[in-house]
Design a protein around this motif. Structure first.
Motif, PDB file in Angstrom:
ATOM      1  N   UNK A  98       0.811  -1.226   0.000  1.00  0.00           N
ATOM      2  CA  UNK A  98       0.000   0.000   0.000  1.00  0.00           C
ATOM      3  C   UNK A  98       0.845   1.277   0.000  1.00  0.00           C
ATOM      4  N   UNK A  99       2.139   1.150  -0.248  1.00  0.00           N
ATOM      5  CA  UNK A  99       3.032   2.317  -0.127  1.00  0.00           C
ATOM      6  C   UNK A  99       2.599   3.478  -1.029  1.00  0.00           C
ATOM      7  N   UNK A 100       2.003   3.172  -2.194  1.00  0.00           N
ATOM      8  CA  UNK A 100       1.638   4.244  -3.122  1.00  0.00           C
ATOM      9  C   UNK A 100       0.126   4.433  -3.268  1.00  0.00           C
ATOM     10  N   UNK A 101      -0.619   3.929  -2.296  1.00  0.00           N
ATOM     11  CA  UNK A 101      -2.049   4.228  -2.220  1.00  0.00           C
ATOM     12  C   UNK A 101      -2.202   5.725  -1.936  1.00  0.00           C
ATOM     13  N   UNK A 102      -3.231   6.365  -2.477  1.00  0.00           N
ATOM     14  CA  UNK A 102      -3.385   7.813  -2.322  1.00  0.00           C
ATOM     15  C   UNK A 102      -3.822   8.159  -0.891  1.00  0.00           C
ATOM     16  N   UNK A 103      -3.434   9.354  -0.419  1.00  0.00           N
ATOM     17  CA  UNK A 103      -3.880   9.788   0.908  1.00  0.00           C
ATOM     18  C   UNK A 103      -5.399   9.742   1.047  1.00  0.00           C
ATOM     19  N   UNK A 104      -6.133  10.116   0.007  1.00  0.00           N
ATOM     20  CA  UNK A 104      -7.597  10.104   0.082  1.00  0.00           C
ATOM     21  C   UNK A 104      -8.118   8.688   0.325  1.00  0.00           C
ATOM     22  N   UNK A 105      -7.527   7.707  -0.351  1.00  0.00           N
ATOM     23  CA  UNK A 105      -7.965   6.319  -0.154  1.00  0.00           C
ATOM     24  C   UNK A 105      -7.622   5.818   1.250  1.00  0.00           C
ATOM     25  N   UNK A 106      -6.468   6.234   1.753  1.00  0.00           N
ATOM     26  CA  UNK A 106      -6.128   5.863   3.140  1.00  0.00           C
ATOM     27  C   UNK A 106      -7.135   6.479   4.115  1.00  0.00           C
ATOM     28  N   UNK A 107      -7.436   7.758   3.920  1.00  0.00           N
ATOM     29  CA  UNK A 107      -8.350   8.440   4.841  1.00  0.00           C
ATOM     30  C   UNK A 107      -9.729   7.790   4.821  1.00  0.00           C
ATOM     31  N   UNK A 108     -10.199   7.425   3.645  1.00  0.00           N
ATOM     32  CA  UNK A 108     -11.494   6.741   3.547  1.00  0.00           C
ATOM     33  C   UNK A 108     -11.451   5.409   4.288  1.00  0.00           C
ATOM     34  N   UNK A 126       3.166   6.419   8.050  1.00  0.00           N
ATOM     35  CA  UNK A 126       2.610   5.578   9.115  1.00  0.00           C
ATOM     36  C   UNK A 126       1.455   4.714   8.583  1.00  0.00           C
ATOM     37  N   UNK A 127       0.668   5.258   7.668  1.00  0.00           N
ATOM     38  CA  UNK A 127      -0.527   4.544   7.186  1.00  0.00           C
ATOM     39  C   UNK A 127      -0.217   3.280   6.374  1.00  0.00           C
ATOM     40  N   UNK A 128       0.840   3.307   5.567  1.00  0.00           N
ATOM     41  CA  UNK A 128       0.969   2.229   4.565  1.00  0.00           C
ATOM     42  C   UNK A 128       1.176   0.852   5.183  1.00  0.00           C
ATOM     43  N   UNK A 129       1.670   0.789   6.434  1.00  0.00           N
ATOM     44  CA  UNK A 129       1.754  -0.501   7.115  1.00  0.00           C
ATOM     45  C   UNK A 129       0.467  -0.821   7.848  1.00  0.00           C
ATOM     46  N   UNK A 130       0.080   0.072   8.769  1.00  0.00           N
ATOM     47  CA  UNK A 130      -1.072  -0.176   9.643  1.00  0.00           C
ATOM     48  C   UNK A 130      -2.358  -0.286   8.829  1.00  0.00           C
ATOM     49  N   UNK A 131      -2.616   0.680   7.976  1.00  0.00           N
ATOM     50  CA  UNK A 131      -3.847   0.679   7.172  1.00  0.00           C
ATOM     51  C   UNK A 131      -3.648  -0.160   5.906  1.00  0.00           C
ATOM     52  N   UNK A 132      -2.398  -0.339   5.527  1.00  0.00           N
ATOM     53  CA  UNK A 132      -2.077  -1.178   4.369  1.00  0.00           C
ATOM     54  C   UNK A 132      -2.642  -2.583   4.502  1.00  0.00           C
ATOM     55  N   UNK A 133      -2.755  -3.070   5.749  1.00  0.00           N
ATOM     56  CA  UNK A 133      -3.305  -4.420   5.948  1.00  0.00           C
ATOM     57  C   UNK A 133      -4.719  -4.538   5.382  1.00  0.00           C
ATOM     58  N   UNK A 145      -5.856  -3.045   2.645  1.00  0.00           N
ATOM     59  CA  UNK A 145      -5.747  -3.202   1.188  1.00  0.00           C
ATOM     60  C   UNK A 145      -5.183  -4.585   0.826  1.00  0.00           C
ATOM     61  N   UNK A 146      -4.313  -5.107   1.677  1.00  0.00           N
ATOM     62  CA  UNK A 146      -3.746  -6.441   1.436  1.00  0.00           C
ATOM     63  C   UNK A 146      -4.834  -7.508   1.573  1.00  0.00           C
TER      64      UNK A 146
END
Ligand code: GDP
Ligand code: FE
Ligand code: FE
Ligand code: FE
Length: 195
Positions: A62-72, A90-97, A99-100
Protein backbone atom coordinates in the motif's frame (compact mmCIF):
# COMPACT_ATOMS: atom_id res chain seq x y z
CA UNK A 1 9.38 -14.95 -8.32
CA UNK A 2 7.13 -17.73 -7.09
CA UNK A 3 5.38 -18.42 -3.79
CA UNK A 4 4.71 -22.09 -3.11
CA UNK A 5 2.44 -21.47 -0.15
CA UNK A 6 0.67 -18.24 -0.94
CA UNK A 7 -1.56 -18.04 2.15
CA UNK A 8 -4.17 -16.78 -0.31
CA UNK A 9 -6.73 -18.28 -2.70
CA UNK A 10 -4.97 -16.26 -5.42
CA UNK A 11 -2.20 -17.88 -7.44
CA UNK A 12 1.38 -16.83 -6.93
CA UNK A 13 1.36 -15.16 -10.36
CA UNK A 14 -1.78 -13.21 -9.48
CA UNK A 15 -0.26 -11.89 -6.25
CA UNK A 16 2.88 -10.81 -8.10
CA UNK A 17 0.79 -9.09 -10.81
CA UNK A 18 -1.40 -7.21 -8.34
CA UNK A 19 1.65 -6.11 -6.37
CA UNK A 20 3.41 -4.90 -9.54
CA UNK A 21 0.31 -2.98 -10.67
CA UNK A 22 0.03 -1.18 -7.32
CA UNK A 23 3.48 0.47 -7.32
CA UNK A 24 6.29 1.78 -9.50
CA UNK A 25 9.27 -0.33 -10.60
CA UNK A 26 11.58 1.13 -7.93
CA UNK A 27 9.22 0.14 -5.11
CA UNK A 28 8.63 -3.28 -6.70
CA UNK A 29 12.39 -3.92 -6.82
CA UNK A 30 12.60 -2.94 -3.13
CA UNK A 31 9.86 -5.47 -2.31
CA UNK A 32 11.77 -8.21 -4.13
CA UNK A 33 14.90 -7.28 -2.15
CA UNK A 34 12.96 -7.39 1.13
CA UNK A 35 11.48 -10.77 0.16
CA UNK A 36 14.91 -12.27 -0.55
CA UNK A 37 16.42 -10.80 2.63
CA UNK A 38 13.45 -12.01 4.69
CA UNK A 39 14.01 -15.52 3.33
CA UNK A 40 17.65 -15.37 4.40
CA UNK A 41 16.80 -14.06 7.88
CA UNK A 42 14.15 -16.78 8.25
CA UNK A 43 16.71 -19.45 7.42
CA UNK A 44 19.14 -18.03 10.00
CA UNK A 45 16.46 -17.75 12.68
CA UNK A 46 14.56 -21.02 12.22
CA UNK A 47 11.43 -19.49 10.66
CA UNK A 48 9.31 -20.66 7.67
CA UNK A 49 11.26 -19.23 4.70
CA UNK A 50 8.32 -19.19 2.27
CA UNK A 51 6.08 -17.36 4.71
CA UNK A 52 8.79 -14.79 5.44
CA UNK A 53 9.43 -14.33 1.71
CA UNK A 54 5.75 -13.63 1.07
CA UNK A 55 5.42 -11.25 4.03
CA UNK A 56 8.50 -9.38 2.85
CA UNK A 57 7.23 -9.20 -0.70
CA UNK A 58 3.87 -7.64 0.25
CA UNK A 59 5.00 -5.43 3.18
CA UNK A 60 4.83 -2.21 1.09
CA UNK A 61 1.81 -3.22 -1.02
CA UNK A 62 0.00 0.00 0.00
CA UNK A 63 3.03 2.32 -0.13
CA UNK A 64 1.64 4.24 -3.12
CA UNK A 65 -2.05 4.23 -2.22
CA UNK A 66 -3.38 7.81 -2.32
CA UNK A 67 -3.88 9.79 0.91
CA UNK A 68 -7.60 10.10 0.08
CA UNK A 69 -7.97 6.32 -0.15
CA UNK A 70 -6.13 5.86 3.14
CA UNK A 71 -8.35 8.44 4.84
CA UNK A 72 -11.49 6.74 3.55
CA UNK A 73 -10.25 3.36 4.78
CA UNK A 74 -9.43 4.76 8.22
CA UNK A 75 -12.92 6.29 8.53
CA UNK A 76 -14.92 3.33 7.20
CA UNK A 77 -12.94 0.22 8.22
CA UNK A 78 -12.81 0.61 11.99
CA UNK A 79 -9.31 2.03 12.38
CA UNK A 80 -8.33 4.29 15.29
CA UNK A 81 -9.32 7.78 14.11
CA UNK A 82 -6.12 9.18 15.65
CA UNK A 83 -4.45 7.78 12.53
CA UNK A 84 -5.96 10.72 10.62
CA UNK A 85 -3.38 12.90 12.42
CA UNK A 86 -0.56 10.98 10.68
CA UNK A 87 0.42 10.43 7.06
CA UNK A 88 1.31 7.81 4.44
CA UNK A 89 4.62 6.92 6.17
CA UNK A 90 2.61 5.58 9.11
CA UNK A 91 -0.53 4.54 7.19
CA UNK A 92 0.97 2.23 4.57
CA UNK A 93 1.75 -0.50 7.12
CA UNK A 94 -1.07 -0.18 9.64
CA UNK A 95 -3.85 0.68 7.17
CA UNK A 96 -2.08 -1.18 4.37
CA UNK A 97 -3.31 -4.42 5.95
CA UNK A 98 -6.84 -3.47 4.84
CA UNK A 99 -5.75 -3.20 1.19
CA UNK A 100 -3.75 -6.44 1.44
CA UNK A 101 -6.78 -8.33 2.76
CA UNK A 102 -9.04 -6.74 0.15
CA UNK A 103 -6.81 -7.13 -2.92
CA UNK A 104 -4.38 -9.96 -2.15
CA UNK A 105 -6.87 -12.02 -0.08
CA UNK A 106 -4.27 -12.70 2.60
CA UNK A 107 -5.88 -13.39 5.97
CA UNK A 108 -2.96 -14.91 7.91
CA UNK A 109 -2.77 -12.81 11.08
CA UNK A 110 0.97 -13.35 11.54
CA UNK A 111 1.66 -11.93 8.08
CA UNK A 112 -0.77 -9.03 8.55
CA UNK A 113 0.75 -8.20 11.95
CA UNK A 114 4.25 -8.13 10.48
CA UNK A 115 3.04 -5.68 7.82
CA UNK A 116 1.28 -3.59 10.48
CA UNK A 117 4.49 -3.33 12.53
CA UNK A 118 7.04 -2.93 9.73
CA UNK A 119 7.44 0.87 9.96
CA UNK A 120 7.05 1.62 13.69
CA UNK A 121 8.06 -1.73 15.20
CA UNK A 122 6.19 -2.61 18.43
CA UNK A 123 6.96 -3.26 22.08
CA UNK A 124 6.37 -6.98 21.53
CA UNK A 125 7.38 -8.53 18.21
CA UNK A 126 7.17 -12.04 16.81
CA UNK A 127 10.06 -13.57 14.88
CA UNK A 128 8.25 -12.77 11.62
CA UNK A 129 7.70 -9.15 12.72
CA UNK A 130 11.44 -8.78 13.36
CA UNK A 131 12.37 -10.47 10.09
CA UNK A 132 10.20 -8.14 7.98
CA UNK A 133 11.17 -5.05 9.98
CA UNK A 134 14.89 -5.79 9.52
CA UNK A 135 14.71 -7.06 5.92
CA UNK A 136 13.04 -3.75 5.01
CA UNK A 137 16.02 -1.89 6.46
CA UNK A 138 18.94 -3.94 5.14
CA UNK A 139 17.79 -5.32 1.76
CA UNK A 140 20.46 -5.09 -0.97
CA UNK A 141 18.96 -1.92 -2.51
CA UNK A 142 19.42 0.12 0.69
CA UNK A 143 22.40 2.47 0.48
CA UNK A 144 22.25 4.78 3.53
CA UNK A 145 25.40 5.44 5.57
CA UNK A 146 25.73 2.68 8.13
CA UNK A 147 23.73 0.06 6.24
CA UNK A 148 26.67 -2.37 6.27
CA UNK A 149 26.91 -2.11 10.07
CA UNK A 150 23.14 -2.63 10.27
CA UNK A 151 23.52 -5.81 8.15
CA UNK A 152 26.39 -7.12 10.28
CA UNK A 153 24.49 -6.52 13.54
CA UNK A 154 21.27 -8.06 12.17
CA UNK A 155 22.86 -11.18 10.70
CA UNK A 156 24.67 -11.73 14.03
CA UNK A 157 21.55 -11.17 16.19
CA UNK A 158 18.05 -10.31 14.98
CA UNK A 159 16.96 -8.61 18.24
CA UNK A 160 20.05 -6.39 18.26
CA UNK A 161 19.22 -5.43 14.70
CA UNK A 162 15.80 -4.24 15.83
CA UNK A 163 17.41 -2.09 18.55
CA UNK A 164 19.92 -0.73 16.05
CA UNK A 165 17.26 0.25 13.52
CA UNK A 166 15.00 1.92 16.09
CA UNK A 167 17.85 4.01 17.52
CA UNK A 168 19.06 5.09 14.09
CA UNK A 169 15.54 5.80 12.77
CA UNK A 170 14.82 7.96 15.83
CA UNK A 171 18.09 9.87 15.37
CA UNK A 172 17.18 10.42 11.72
CA UNK A 173 13.62 11.58 12.48
CA UNK A 174 14.75 13.89 15.28
CA UNK A 175 17.47 15.39 13.05
CA UNK A 176 14.65 16.39 10.67
CA UNK A 177 12.39 17.52 13.55
CA UNK A 178 9.79 14.99 12.38
CA UNK A 179 6.87 14.01 14.58
CA UNK A 180 7.54 10.70 16.37
CA UNK A 181 4.73 8.14 16.34
CA UNK A 182 4.34 7.09 20.01
CA UNK A 183 4.71 3.40 19.18
CA UNK A 184 8.09 4.07 17.54
CA UNK A 185 9.28 5.74 20.76
CA UNK A 186 7.80 3.00 22.99
CA UNK A 187 9.56 0.42 20.81
CA UNK A 188 12.87 2.25 21.10
CA UNK A 189 12.50 2.12 24.90
CA UNK A 190 12.09 -1.67 24.73
CA UNK A 191 14.62 -2.66 22.06
CA UNK A 192 17.41 -0.05 21.99
CA UNK A 193 18.25 0.66 25.64
CA UNK A 194 21.59 -0.69 26.88
CA UNK A 195 21.09 -3.01 29.86
P1 GDP B 1 9.78 2.04 3.41
O1 GDP B 1 8.28 1.96 3.35
O2 GDP B 1 10.44 0.86 2.79
O3 GDP B 1 10.30 3.33 2.86
O4 GDP B 1 10.21 2.00 4.96
P2 GDP B 1 9.36 2.10 6.31
O5 GDP B 1 7.99 1.59 6.10
O6 GDP B 1 10.16 1.42 7.37
O7 GDP B 1 9.35 3.63 6.69
C1 GDP B 1 8.65 4.61 5.98
C2 GDP B 1 9.03 5.96 6.50
O8 GDP B 1 8.46 6.17 7.79
C3 GDP B 1 10.54 6.15 6.67
O9 GDP B 1 10.91 7.38 6.07
C4 GDP B 1 10.72 6.21 8.18
O10 GDP B 1 11.82 7.01 8.56
C5 GDP B 1 9.40 6.82 8.60
N1 GDP B 1 9.04 6.62 10.02
C6 GDP B 1 9.28 5.56 10.83
N2 GDP B 1 8.85 5.80 12.09
C7 GDP B 1 8.31 7.04 12.08
C8 GDP B 1 7.73 7.90 13.08
O11 GDP B 1 7.62 7.56 14.25
N3 GDP B 1 7.33 9.14 12.69
C9 GDP B 1 7.45 9.57 11.39
N4 GDP B 1 7.05 10.80 11.09
N5 GDP B 1 7.98 8.81 10.42
C10 GDP B 1 8.42 7.57 10.76
FE1 FE C 1 7.23 0.50 4.36
FE1 FE D 1 11.05 -0.36 7.93
FE1 FE E 1 9.76 -1.15 2.68
Amino acid sequence: LFFKKTFSPLSSDEIVNREKNNMDQHRFDHCIGVSQTARKLANLNGYDEDKAALAGFIHDYAKQVSPADFQTAIKTQGFDLDLLNWGPAIWHGIVGTYFIKRDLKITDEEILTAVRRHTTADTQMTTLDKIVYMADYIEPGRTFAGVQEARDVTYANLDEGVGYQLAHTLEFLISKRSKIYPLTLDSYNVWSIKK
